[in-house]
Design a protein around this motif. Structure first.
Motif, PDB file in Angstrom:
ATOM      1  N   LEU A  15       0.723  -0.951   0.127  1.00 57.63           N
ATOM      2  CA  LEU A  15       0.100  -0.487   0.052  1.00 57.63           C
ATOM      3  C   LEU A  15       1.163   1.145   0.120  1.00 57.63           C
ATOM      4  O   LEU A  15       0.684   2.303  -0.869  1.00 57.63           O
ATOM      5  N   VAL A  16       1.522   1.094   1.040  1.00 58.61           N
ATOM      6  CA  VAL A  16       2.790   2.270   1.049  1.00 58.61           C
ATOM      7  C   VAL A  16       3.220   2.327  -0.310  1.00 58.61           C
ATOM      8  O   VAL A  16       3.710   3.948  -0.898  1.00 58.61           O
ATOM      9  N   ALA A  17       4.140   2.019  -1.064  1.00 57.20           N
ATOM     10  CA  ALA A  17       4.714   1.478  -1.864  1.00 57.20           C
ATOM     11  C   ALA A  17       3.642   2.133  -2.973  1.00 57.20           C
ATOM     12  O   ALA A  17       4.380   3.028  -4.078  1.00 57.20           O
ATOM     13  N   SER A  18       2.808   1.580  -3.469  1.00 55.21           N
ATOM     14  CA  SER A  18       1.955   2.230  -4.603  1.00 55.21           C
ATOM     15  C   SER A  18       1.291   3.636  -4.564  1.00 55.21           C
ATOM     16  O   SER A  18       1.059   4.758  -5.654  1.00 55.21           O
ATOM     17  N   ALA A  19       1.253   4.214  -3.010  1.00 54.71           N
ATOM     18  CA  ALA A  19       0.852   5.477  -2.825  1.00 54.71           C
ATOM     19  C   ALA A  19       2.234   6.312  -3.244  1.00 54.71           C
ATOM     20  O   ALA A  19       2.405   7.148  -3.852  1.00 54.71           O
ATOM     21  N   SER A  20       3.435   5.550  -2.667  1.00 55.54           N
ATOM     22  CA  SER A  20       4.305   6.288  -3.727  1.00 55.54           C
ATOM     23  C   SER A  20       4.638   6.594  -4.701  1.00 55.54           C
ATOM     24  O   SER A  20       5.376   7.493  -5.076  1.00 55.54           O
ATOM     25  N   TYR A  21       4.266   5.337  -5.650  1.00 52.45           N
ATOM     26  CA  TYR A  21       4.687   5.520  -6.761  1.00 52.45           C
ATOM     27  C   TYR A  21       3.684   6.723  -7.545  1.00 52.45           C
ATOM     28  O   TYR A  21       3.996   7.073  -8.348  1.00 52.45           O
ATOM     29  N   LEU A  22       2.677   6.847  -6.876  1.00 53.84           N
ATOM     30  CA  LEU A  22       1.731   7.728  -7.872  1.00 53.84           C
ATOM     31  C   LEU A  22       2.353   9.649  -6.842  1.00 53.84           C
ATOM     32  O   LEU A  22       2.119   9.937  -8.035  1.00 53.84           O
ATOM     33  N   LEU A  23       2.837   9.369  -5.654  1.00 48.47           N
ATOM     34  CA  LEU A  23       3.198  10.602  -5.595  1.00 48.47           C
ATOM     35  C   LEU A  23       4.886  11.185  -6.064  1.00 48.47           C
ATOM     36  O   LEU A  23       4.399  12.095  -7.030  1.00 48.47           O
ATOM     37  N   ASN A  24       5.607  10.192  -7.149  1.00 46.85           N
ATOM     38  CA  ASN A  24       6.099   9.808  -7.550  1.00 46.85           C
ATOM     39  C   ASN A  24       6.312  10.584  -9.022  1.00 46.85           C
ATOM     40  O   ASN A  24       6.930  11.248  -9.787  1.00 46.85           O
ATOM     41  N   ASP A  25       5.103  10.213  -9.238  1.00 49.33           N
ATOM     42  CA  ASP A  25       4.402  10.150 -10.711  1.00 49.33           C
ATOM     43  C   ASP A  25       3.530  12.008 -11.071  1.00 49.33           C
ATOM     44  O   ASP A  25       3.952  12.610 -11.476  1.00 49.33           O
ATOM     45  N   LEU A  26       3.188  11.832  -9.705  1.00 50.56           N
ATOM     46  CA  LEU A  26       2.553  13.656  -9.751  1.00 50.56           C
ATOM     47  C   LEU A  26       3.860  14.669 -10.104  1.00 50.56           C
ATOM     48  O   LEU A  26       4.003  15.408 -10.587  1.00 50.56           O
ATOM     49  N   LEU A  27       5.032  14.317  -9.000  1.00 49.67           N
ATOM     50  CA  LEU A  27       6.034  15.209  -9.101  1.00 49.67           C
ATOM     51  C   LEU A  27       6.293  15.503 -10.536  1.00 49.67           C
ATOM     52  O   LEU A  27       7.447  15.969 -10.189  1.00 49.67           O
ATOM     53  N   ASP A  28       6.319  14.406 -11.108  1.00 44.07           N
ATOM     54  CA  ASP A  28       7.420  14.365 -12.186  1.00 44.07           C
ATOM     55  C   ASP A  28       6.322  13.988 -12.725  1.00 44.07           C
ATOM     56  O   ASP A  28       7.001  13.732 -14.272  1.00 44.07           O
ATOM     57  N   LEU A  29       5.518  15.008 -13.412  1.00 44.19           N
ATOM     58  CA  LEU A  29       4.354  14.964 -14.607  1.00 44.19           C
ATOM     59  C   LEU A  29       4.955  15.240 -15.554  1.00 44.19           C
ATOM     60  O   LEU A  29       5.041  15.080 -16.751  1.00 44.19           O
ATOM     61  N   SER A  30       6.149  16.858 -15.243  1.00 40.67           N
ATOM     62  CA  SER A  30       6.750  17.043 -16.526  1.00 40.67           C
ATOM     63  C   SER A  30       7.443  16.523 -17.351  1.00 40.67           C
ATOM     64  O   SER A  30       8.083  16.742 -18.297  1.00 40.67           O
ATOM     65  N   HIS A  31       8.651  15.771 -16.190  1.00 42.31           N
ATOM     66  CA  HIS A  31       9.637  14.671 -17.068  1.00 42.31           C
ATOM     67  C   HIS A  31       9.478  13.636 -17.596  1.00 42.31           C
ATOM     68  O   HIS A  31       9.746  13.154 -18.294  1.00 42.31           O
ATOM     69  N   ASP A  32       8.007  13.338 -17.380  1.00 43.00           N
ATOM     70  CA  ASP A  32       7.454  11.982 -17.659  1.00 43.00           C
ATOM     71  C   ASP A  32       7.153  12.383 -18.703  1.00 43.00           C
ATOM     72  O   ASP A  32       6.793  11.542 -20.296  1.00 43.00           O
ATOM     73  N   ARG A  33       6.438  13.944 -19.228  1.00 40.43           N
ATOM     74  CA  ARG A  33       5.487  13.785 -20.832  1.00 40.43           C
ATOM     75  C   ARG A  33       6.904  13.951 -21.509  1.00 40.43           C
ATOM     76  O   ARG A  33       6.312  14.351 -22.906  1.00 40.43           O
ATOM     77  N   ALA A  34       7.986  14.652 -20.903  1.00 41.33           N
ATOM     78  CA  ALA A  34       9.176  14.823 -22.061  1.00 41.33           C
ATOM     79  C   ALA A  34       9.640  12.824 -22.589  1.00 41.33           C
ATOM     80  O   ALA A  34      10.793  13.101 -23.706  1.00 41.33           O
ATOM     81  N   HIS A  35       9.545  11.776 -22.058  1.00 36.39           N
ATOM     82  CA  HIS A  35      10.347  10.262 -21.631  1.00 36.39           C
ATOM     83  C   HIS A  35       9.414  10.265 -23.016  1.00 36.39           C
ATOM     84  O   HIS A  35       7.944  10.039 -22.582  1.00 36.39           O
ATOM     85  N   TRP A  36       9.836   9.689 -23.538  1.00 37.35           N
ATOM     86  CA  TRP A  36       9.621   8.684 -24.556  1.00 37.35           C
ATOM     87  C   TRP A  36       8.957   7.459 -24.372  1.00 37.35           C
ATOM     88  O   TRP A  36       7.716   7.163 -24.850  1.00 37.35           O
ATOM     89  N   SER A  37       8.480   7.147 -23.216  1.00 40.88           N
ATOM     90  CA  SER A  37       8.028   5.413 -23.371  1.00 40.88           C
ATOM     91  C   SER A  37       6.901   6.318 -21.414  1.00 40.88           C
ATOM     92  O   SER A  37       5.598   5.668 -21.710  1.00 40.88           O
ATOM     93  N   LYS A  38       7.844   7.266 -21.111  1.00 44.14           N
ATOM     94  CA  LYS A  38       6.757   7.132 -19.751  1.00 44.14           C
ATOM     95  C   LYS A  38       5.385   8.079 -19.579  1.00 44.14           C
ATOM     96  O   LYS A  38       4.726   8.644 -18.877  1.00 44.14           O
ATOM     97  N   ARG A  39       5.755   9.174 -20.708  1.00 40.41           N
ATOM     98  CA  ARG A  39       4.561   9.642 -20.918  1.00 40.41           C
ATOM     99  C   ARG A  39       3.143   9.211 -21.368  1.00 40.41           C
ATOM    100  O   ARG A  39       2.019   9.734 -21.548  1.00 40.41           O
ATOM    101  N   GLU A  40       3.376   7.768 -21.310  1.00 41.06           N
ATOM    102  CA  GLU A  40       1.936   7.365 -21.309  1.00 41.06           C
ATOM    103  C   GLU A  40       1.379   6.658 -19.716  1.00 41.06           C
ATOM    104  O   GLU A  40      -0.001   6.561 -19.822  1.00 41.06           O
ATOM    105  N   ARG A  41       2.106   7.220 -18.380  1.00 42.24           N
ATOM    106  CA  ARG A  41       1.678   6.410 -17.653  1.00 42.24           C
ATOM    107  C   ARG A  41       0.552   7.485 -17.153  1.00 42.24           C
ATOM    108  O   ARG A  41       0.525   8.372 -17.832  1.00 42.24           O
ATOM    109  N   PRO A  42      -0.004   6.292 -17.058  1.00 41.41           N
ATOM    110  CA  PRO A  42      -1.440   7.357 -16.516  1.00 41.41           C
ATOM    111  C   PRO A  42      -1.971   9.204 -15.655  1.00 41.41           C
ATOM    112  O   PRO A  42      -2.626   9.240 -16.696  1.00 41.41           O
TER     113      PRO A  42
END
Length: 507
Positions: free
Chosen positions: A249-276
């Motif tokens: 549970l803590v790990a899944s919540a941590s992934y969500l937090l990481n994705d929220l903090l990384d939104l701009s970087h993920d959108r510039a990434h070739w594969s991570k931009r497809e994350r939910p």
């Protein structure tokens, strides 16, 4: 008024003459959650907090001055690049078709007008825009009244939320974009023509964002149970399972937090931009609620498992948050941190089943999972080099030129983990009275060599998923090796069948 300021900026034309507007009612489009698959206010808040967490104190002072003022300050401070945000391409194609047919296209958003100006630069299809102006929040009934005053002959409106119901009630036609079933039913009850642009499955997007396949990592909490000789105790299994659930549970919540903090970087990434979250298939609001529930639920389960487990889970959470906020951008230290997080899982397992600590086991884990973390970075660097990317990778501290160094450290860490496990077998396992048949564990170094060799071989061929764990749970060869390893551990814990143990070999 917001409309007048937008017109004076040159980003919107003067009001359309009455004779022209009588020919066809305009098509009015909402921005947040409709044309854009995200919420500009939440995007701005996250961008500000990522830059400086102390901005939270300033935001608490802005809120009492009203929602419109709050939006203005966020728009001024966030510097959000609207051009990178995910758009609803199906709706945009529909808008462009209506524009080509001669219909006036209007942007009407509760977002601040500074954000609306940025949206107009990205989407030149709009003829004009109305937005919140720092004083009035153009949402719900206020938006409906504004549009009725501008277009008394009627208008079509595309929105996505319950707040749009007053606007749909005043509109000629209702266009529902990615709304929940409850909102869609309420819109249909208005008795007007309804056109729908359905959203992707929200539960499916949330499920993917939680990364349930990563829970496989938490199976490490059961390792001390087997090696500690408590595999035959139902109570020990129950304690280990609670630790497994708490970490999951803590790990899944941590992934969500990481994705929220990384939104701009993920959108510039070739594969991570497809994350939910990066793609907008999962709303930021839903992600925030899910991560709060995950953190609270995980810590509650850990507390039920005992003080030692709760302490371990809190240590895991603290290191995870530090990684998300800072360490993941520090080369080399990021991989060591990920290796430490894996090792903490084993430590939590030790605390859950109350067995003796094994320095060999913890050291082995540290080297093995640091190697896998370097494999992940190596894959990202290979991808960046293949696409001709130069300079530091977004959100990381690495450059494509670091590939050789990362490869060397990764392979060295992997082989070191094999040596450490063999030293454990020679110096501790055969003196561990709790193991029924430690001889079975000698198969494990060979399994490790085959697995690590496969990971790094495929990494060099650009055939490895950028997440080695996701790769391992889908790769048949890796699953076969995991099955053999499981049998080896079972044999070590419960013993080999009679007649299979060589005479004169063993403890």
């Amino acid at each position: 008024m917001a409309t007048q300021r937008l017109q004076r900026s040159g980003m919107a034309p003067s009001p359309i003459p009455a004779a022209a507007t009588l020919r066809a009612a305009p098509l009015v489009i909402d921005l947040d959650g409709t044309l854009l698959r995200t919420d500009l206010l939440l995007e701005g808040v996250i961008a500000l907090l990522r830059r400086n967490p102390l901005m939270l104190l300033a935001m608490l002072l802005w809120l009492p001055r009203g929602r419109a003022f709050f939006k203005r300050r966020i728009a001024e401070g966030a510097g959000l690049d609207v051009a990178t945000l995910p758009a609803n391409e199906a709706l945009l194609a529909h808008i462009e078709a209506r524009k080509a047919a001669g219909q006036e296209i209007v942007l009407a958003t509760a977002a601040d007008e500074l954000m609306a100006l940025r949206a107009l630069r990205r989407f030149p299809v709009f003829d004009r825009a109305v937005a919140s102006d720092g004083v009035r929040n153009l949402k719900g009934a206020a938006k409906a009244a504004q549009l009725q005053a501008l277009y008394p002959q009627g208008f079509d409106y595309a929105g996505d939320a319950a707040a749009d119901l007053p606007v749909w009630a005043a509109a000629r036609r209702v266009i529902v974009v990615g709304a929940s079933p409850a909102v869609l039913r309420a819109a249909r009850r208005l008795g007007k023509p309804v056109e729908e642009f359905p959203a992707a499955s929200r539960p499916r997007a949330l499920f993917k964002a939680l990364r349930p396949h990563q829970w496989a990592k938490n199976a490490l909490v059961f390792l001390p149970l087997v090696l500690g000789g408590r595999a035959g105790e139902a109570q020990a299994w129950g304690s280990a399972f609670m630790a497994f659930l708490a970490l999951g549970l803590v790990a899944s919540a941590s992934y969500l937090l990481n994705d929220l903090l990384d939104l701009s970087h993920d959108r510039a990434h070739w594969s991570k931009r497809e994350r939910p979250l990066a793609s907008g298939r999962l709303s930021i609001a839903t992600g925030l609620v899910a991560l709060v529930v995950g953190f609270i639920g995980g810590l509650a389960v850990a507390a039920c498992a005992g003080t030692a487990v709760l302490t371990g889970v809190l240590a895991y959470l603290t290191l995870t948050l530090t990684y998300s906020a800072w360490l993941k951008r520090v080369p080399m230290l990021d991989a060591l941190t990920l290796g430490s997080l894996f090792t903490l899982r084993i430590a939590v397992g030790v605390a859950a089943v109350a067995v003796a600590w094994s320095p060999w086991l913890l050291t082995f884990s540290m080297f093995l999972f640091t190697s896998l973390s370097f494999a992940k970075r190596h894959t990202e660097l290979r991808g960046a080099a293949r696409r001709g990317q130069a300079g530091t990778i977004a959100g990381r501290g690495y450059q494509p030129a670091d590939e050789a160094v990362v490869l060397a450290f990764g392979v060295a860490a992997g082989l070191s983990s094999v040596v450490i496990f063999m030293l454990y077998l020679a110096n501790e396992a055969f003196h561990h009275a709790a193991l029924a048949e430690p001889l079975a564990l000698w198969s494990f170094p060979l399994i490790l060599v085959l697995f690590m060799g496969r990971v790094w071989l495929l990494a060099g061929r650009d055939a490895l998923h950028d997440d080695p764990v996701a790769f391992a749970i889908k790769d048949r060869a890796s699953l076969a090796l995991a099955g053999v390893a499981g049998l080896a551990f079972a044999a070590a814990a419960f013993g080999l069948p009679p007649g299979l143990v060589p005479q004169g070999f063993g403890p």
